[in-house]
Write a protein that holds these residues in place. Structure first.
Motif, short mmCIF file in Angstrom:
data_model
loop_
_atom_site.label_atom_id
_atom_site.label_comp_id
_atom_site.label_asym_id
_atom_site.label_seq_id
_atom_site.Cartn_x
_atom_site.Cartn_y
_atom_site.Cartn_z
N GLN A 132 -3.63 0.44 1.89
CA GLN A 132 -2.63 -0.34 2.60
C GLN A 132 -1.61 -0.94 1.54
O GLN A 132 -2.07 -1.35 0.30
N THR A 133 -0.42 -1.02 1.67
CA THR A 133 0.59 -1.49 0.82
C THR A 133 0.53 -2.84 0.17
O THR A 133 0.58 -3.11 -0.77
N ASN A 134 -0.34 -3.78 1.03
CA ASN A 134 -0.69 -5.19 0.48
C ASN A 134 -1.80 -5.23 -0.48
O ASN A 134 -2.02 -6.13 -1.13
N LYS A 135 -2.36 -3.74 -0.85
CA LYS A 135 -3.60 -3.72 -1.81
C LYS A 135 -2.82 -3.11 -3.18
O LYS A 135 -3.43 -2.90 -3.88
N VAL A 136 -1.73 -2.61 -2.75
CA VAL A 136 -0.95 -1.76 -3.74
C VAL A 136 -1.05 -2.38 -5.15
O VAL A 136 -1.33 -1.72 -6.25
N ARG A 137 -0.70 -3.66 -5.30
CA ARG A 137 -0.44 -4.68 -6.61
C ARG A 137 -1.59 -4.72 -7.26
O ARG A 137 -1.96 -4.40 -8.43
N SER A 138 -2.77 -4.87 -6.54
CA SER A 138 -4.09 -4.75 -7.40
C SER A 138 -4.69 -3.49 -7.65
O SER A 138 -4.85 -3.40 -8.91
N VAL A 139 -4.44 -2.52 -6.70
CA VAL A 139 -4.97 -1.00 -7.10
C VAL A 139 -4.20 -0.58 -8.49
O VAL A 139 -4.74 -0.14 -9.43
N ALA A 140 -2.99 -1.01 -8.57
CA ALA A 140 -2.07 -0.46 -9.60
C ALA A 140 -2.60 -1.31 -11.00
O ALA A 140 -2.19 -0.64 -12.05
N GLY A 141 -3.37 -2.25 -10.79
CA GLY A 141 -3.65 -2.95 -12.26
C GLY A 141 -4.86 -2.21 -13.01
O GLY A 141 -5.11 -2.53 -14.04
N TYR A 142 -5.73 -1.36 -12.11
CA TYR A 142 -6.84 -0.67 -12.85
C TYR A 142 -6.96 0.77 -12.33
O TYR A 142 -7.44 1.39 -13.14
N ALA A 143 -6.52 1.26 -11.44
CA ALA A 143 -6.59 2.70 -10.98
C ALA A 143 -5.60 3.39 -12.09
O ALA A 143 -4.50 3.05 -12.23
N ASP A 144 -6.23 4.65 -12.68
CA ASP A 144 -5.48 5.45 -13.22
C ASP A 144 -4.71 6.50 -12.44
O ASP A 144 -3.80 7.20 -12.82
N VAL A 145 -5.51 6.84 -11.40
CA VAL A 145 -5.07 7.80 -10.19
C VAL A 145 -5.28 7.25 -8.88
O VAL A 145 -6.41 6.91 -8.49
N VAL A 146 -4.36 7.55 -8.27
CA VAL A 146 -4.40 7.23 -6.60
C VAL A 146 -4.46 8.59 -6.03
O VAL A 146 -3.56 9.39 -5.88
N GLN A 147 -5.54 8.93 -5.43
CA GLN A 147 -5.72 10.22 -4.64
C GLN A 147 -5.22 10.31 -3.30
O GLN A 147 -5.39 11.61 -2.63
N SER A 148 -4.87 9.12 -2.53
CA SER A 148 -4.52 9.11 -1.36
C SER A 148 -3.29 8.91 -0.91
O SER A 148 -2.99 7.93 0.03
N VAL A 149 -2.40 9.31 -1.48
CA VAL A 149 -0.93 9.12 -1.07
C VAL A 149 -0.47 9.92 0.00
O VAL A 149 -0.73 11.06 -0.11
N ASP A 150 -0.12 9.38 1.12
CA ASP A 150 0.32 10.00 2.22
C ASP A 150 1.28 9.61 2.93
O ASP A 150 1.76 10.07 4.15
N ARG A 151 2.36 8.72 2.41
CA ARG A 151 3.39 8.36 3.23
C ARG A 151 4.43 7.73 2.18
O ARG A 151 4.02 7.22 1.09
N ILE A 152 5.82 7.97 2.43
CA ILE A 152 6.87 7.40 1.50
C ILE A 152 6.78 5.94 1.25
O ILE A 152 6.97 5.41 0.07
N LYS A 153 6.72 5.20 2.27
CA LYS A 153 6.46 3.63 2.09
C LYS A 153 5.44 3.32 0.98
O LYS A 153 5.53 2.36 0.03
N LEU A 154 4.20 4.10 0.82
CA LEU A 154 3.28 3.80 -0.04
C LEU A 154 3.72 4.27 -1.66
O LEU A 154 3.39 3.66 -2.62
#
Length: 240
Positions: free
Chosen positions: A88-110
């Motif tokens: 969910q977009t409201n979790k993106v800031r947190s995930v971007a702090g530790y993830a090296d790869v996001v494997q679940s990209v499925d929409r432009i807004k994300l």
């Protein structure tokens, strides 16, 4: 207890390694062509540390509330963290702090949100487009993901987004639709979609497919990365 757990994980890893090696041999592929990602969801940071001691370098999580504290607790380890759950977009800031790869990209807004977060943190995020073979044209699948005919648009958007790097494609064996129960066919289709995408994005070579029950089918189809949880860590707490 830690000694017992280490022995258990070592035995499980050895068994998974045998399966991957055999599948590679069957497919005429080199073992080094396939990367094992251990999915550590619901398991503690202590397990991640034991896995690192046993040689694991890629780990995955699917829920930010579990992943963020675990990644922080293991920040001293040279690990590649993959986020594999619906994001969910409201979790993106947190995930971007530790993830090296996001494997679940499925929409432009994300993609837009991930790009902004990557720029903010000064990190480059690898991104895989999640393909859903149970999705109608332009729709999302039950487990997230975009229909195959939507991959091109998303791949171009990731490639053009500051702070993001297009790594390739990911899929989960579908539970519904024409590929339900046909994991090998689904994974072969994923490899086909990947081949078409690489015409425009030749560096996006990752094909993440296959889990504990179907890793052989994924390897034989051409997956470069397999995501294994249960076969390494055991049945997750609360599931039996």
């Amino acid at each position: 207890m830690t000694t017992d757990r280490r022995a258990e994980l070592a035995a499980n890893l050895a068994a998974v390694e045998e399966r991957i090696t055999a599948a590679c041999a069957d497919a005429g592929r080199a073992r080094e062509d396939v990367t094992l990602i251990v999915v550590t969801k619901t398991y503690p940071a202590s397990d991640v540390r034991l896995l690192h001691e046993l040689g694991v370098r890629d780990v995955a999580e699917n829920r930010d509330q579990d992943a963020a504290p675990k990644a922080a607790a293991c920040a001293d380890l040279p690990l590649t963290w993959h986020f594999v759950g619906q994001l969910q977009t409201n979790k993106v800031r947190s995930v971007a702090g530790y993830a090296d790869v996001v494997q679940s990209v499925d929409r432009i807004k994300l993609i837009s949100s991930l790009s902004a977060a990557a720029e903010r943190t000064g990190r480059e995020l690898g991104c895989l487009i999640q393909v859903a073979f149970d999705a109608e044209s332009g729709a999302r699948g039950e487990r997230g993901g975009v229909a195959p005919d939507g991959v091109g648009e998303l791949a171009a958007a990731v490639a053009d987004a500051p702070g993001l790097r297009l790594g390739g494609l990911m899929a989960v064996a579908p539970l519904a639709g024409p590929y339900a129960g046909r994991q090998r066919a689904a994974f072969e289709r994923l490899v086909e979609v990947s081949s078409r995408m690489r015409v425009d994005h030749p560096a996006a070579t990752m094909v993440s497919a296959g889990m504990s029950a179907d890793l052989e089918e994924a390897v034989r189809a051409g997956a470069t990365h397999v995501r294994i949880g249960t076969a390494v860590l055991g049945v997750r707490p609360g599931l039996g």
